[in-house]
Design an enzyme around this catalytic site. Structure first.
Site, PDB file in Angstrom:
ATOM      1  N   GLN A  61      -4.380  -1.676  10.089  1.00  0.00           N
ATOM      2  CA  GLN A  61      -4.164  -2.947   9.521  1.00  0.00           C
ATOM      3  C   GLN A  61      -4.581  -4.256  10.286  1.00  0.00           C
ATOM      4  O   GLN A  61      -3.960  -4.282  11.285  1.00  0.00           O
ATOM      5  CB  GLN A  61      -2.918  -3.054   8.955  1.00  0.00           C
ATOM      6  N   LYS A  68       0.768  -1.086  -0.004  1.00  0.00           N
ATOM      7  CA  LYS A  68      -0.030  -0.036  -0.073  1.00  0.00           C
ATOM      8  C   LYS A  68       0.785   1.157   0.108  1.00  0.00           C
ATOM      9  O   LYS A  68       0.494   2.350  -0.749  1.00  0.00           O
ATOM     10  CB  LYS A  68      -1.092   0.027   1.181  1.00  0.00           C
ATOM     11  N   ASP A  91     -10.936   2.896   4.563  1.00  0.00           N
ATOM     12  CA  ASP A  91     -11.426   1.357   4.586  1.00  0.00           C
ATOM     13  C   ASP A  91     -12.918   1.462   4.187  1.00  0.00           C
ATOM     14  O   ASP A  91     -13.217   0.444   3.574  1.00  0.00           O
ATOM     15  CB  ASP A  91     -10.913   0.670   5.509  1.00  0.00           C
TER      16      ASP A  91
END
Lengths: 289, 289
Positions: free
Chosen positions: B96, B52, B119
């Site tokens: 995460q 990412k 997200d």
């Protein structure tokens, strides 16, 4: 001949359960209280609020109405929402919609504490429902599921087809039926061949808001049919009709809700249930966030 | 022979668009920044975070990683979430997952400001999506819809069947497809006759997390097939396989995603898109609440 899903009888059962629990809480010094914000001159709203207050009275829930005339400002209502959120005596509350036209309901309802959101319609309640966290459930969809389950109709494994995708009914109902392990299809005005979809339903829930749009051609032999619609119809028995052509569909269905006396009483009962739930959750400290 | 839905190519197109907009914002003195909270020793997580960061670098998004060892407390992370919410330099951030086992992710993710929830997975973002308010959309479902639309496959009026009902993919994807005016069916492990349902799909999205569970018998001739699954398979080309038996299904489908190179790159691109969106919304002041 279909068995009639008697919403009045099931709602009565739920009200009796709520009344028992409210009385038990009362004996422990925990009052259960529902507040209503009424900021419109809408005649139907006034009727609904009066009805909801009578329902509360029947089960021992205290109710308070905060009434405003057109001079009320957005700020005043925003402050009131904060006050009701903070007031430990208030178990739950809701804004009776529509509000006066100069008011924006979205930031007001969005500000309701999900632990007090007895309508279950705020974005956070919808999100908690969507992700499987504790939430107060919207009254009509929850009423539909309760009516089914208390009539020994198990959604698990069934193909449930929901016609309509409103925030009030269709969308949250789809979430609830999914949680009950049904396979769920949502149809709506853009669905290409509605009858072909609805004829697959083991459980067909019609919440399209279109008078008598669903007929025999939409229903599989032996299906369970739930009619969420409610429309004035002077010629009809009881002066009301639904989204389903009852006379046509009833002979094909295994179970069917009447209008009136089907989903309507369940919606009202679930508001009482939610108010009790809110009081219990706040007491136990396991409130949704 | 099906046309391959080339996620790599479409993702590249999206990255180029994001890079242009990030550069334009940079010229106006508005940096775009993505922060990542990494609180685990999970090897896969470390790989994802590195990936990412490389993606960010490619499009000019600044990225920062907040790394913790097992000694980190729930309180420390809770404070960090508050800090990142308040920090005007941070466009968006995410945790995460999974976190170290002693940490509870739910209150942490629930506390993320929806305006920074890149997200798109917090309850409030899910709720805003459900009720049709502005929201950052979860990356994988949004990636699926973008892959379809940018390949000229219009969900409107189509019967979309989603296999899987996870919070990460199935449920939000059903919401998104409904918003695109598809008729949507959600199937899952309790669905009685899966093949009978999936064979009706104009657009079939498989997000069940079960290796190669969908074969030719599940697919109608001419269907669009999107495979969200990703599983290690040493014998397979590229070392990976999906929820769909590609070789079997490809001859029947009109369009199909490969694994790898289908949905995966789209998920990664949508995180960049969301970070840009977050920066733009915060700047314009039309942030979700």
């Amino acid at each position: 001949m279909a068995t009639i899903l008697d919403g009045r009888a099931v709602a009565k059962e739920i009200r009796a359960e709520v009344a028992r629990e409210v009385a038990a809480l009362g004996e422990q010094g925990v009052p259960v209280r529902l507040d209503v914000v009424l900021a419109s001159h809408d005649a139907a709203s006034a009727t609904y609020v009066a009805m909801k207050r009578r329902d509360c009275e029947e089960v021992g829930i205290v109710s308070e109405v905060h009434r405003f005339d057109e001079s009320v400002t957005q700020e005043r209502l925003s402050d009131l929402v904060d006050e009701l959120n903070a007031d430990g005596r208030v178990s739950g509350f809701f804004l009776q919609l529509p509000l006066f036209g100069h008011l924006d309901p979205v930031p007001l309802t969005s500000a309701i504490d999900p632990a007090k959101d007895v309508d279950g319609l705020t974005p956070l309640s919808a999100g908690n429902l969507a992700v499987g966290l504790p939430a107060l459930l919207p009254c009509t969809p929850h009423g539909v599921v309760q009516l089914l389950k208390r009539s020994s109709i198990e959604p698990e494994g069934a193909h449930a087809v929901v016609v309509g995708r409103s925030n009030l009914v269709g969308r949250p109902l789809a979430q609830l039926l999914l949680r009950e392990n049904a396979t769920v299809t949502v149809c709506h005005s853009r669905t290409r061949d509605l009858a072909q979809m609805t004829r697959q339903a083991d459980i067909l829930v019609v919440a399209a808001g279109r008078r008598e749009m669903v007929g025999a051609e939409h229903v599989r032999e032996g299906a369970v049919v739930v009619d969420v619609g409610i429309h004035r119809a002077e010629e009809a028995e009881g002066g009301l009709t639904g989204d389903v052509r009852f006379r046509e569909v009833e002979p094909k269905a295994s179970y069917i809700t009447p209008v009136p006396g089907g989903v309507g009483p369940m919606t009202r009962a679930m508001l009482l249930h939610n108010t009790l739930q809110a009081a219990k959750m706040q007491r136990a400290g396991d409130r949704p966030r």
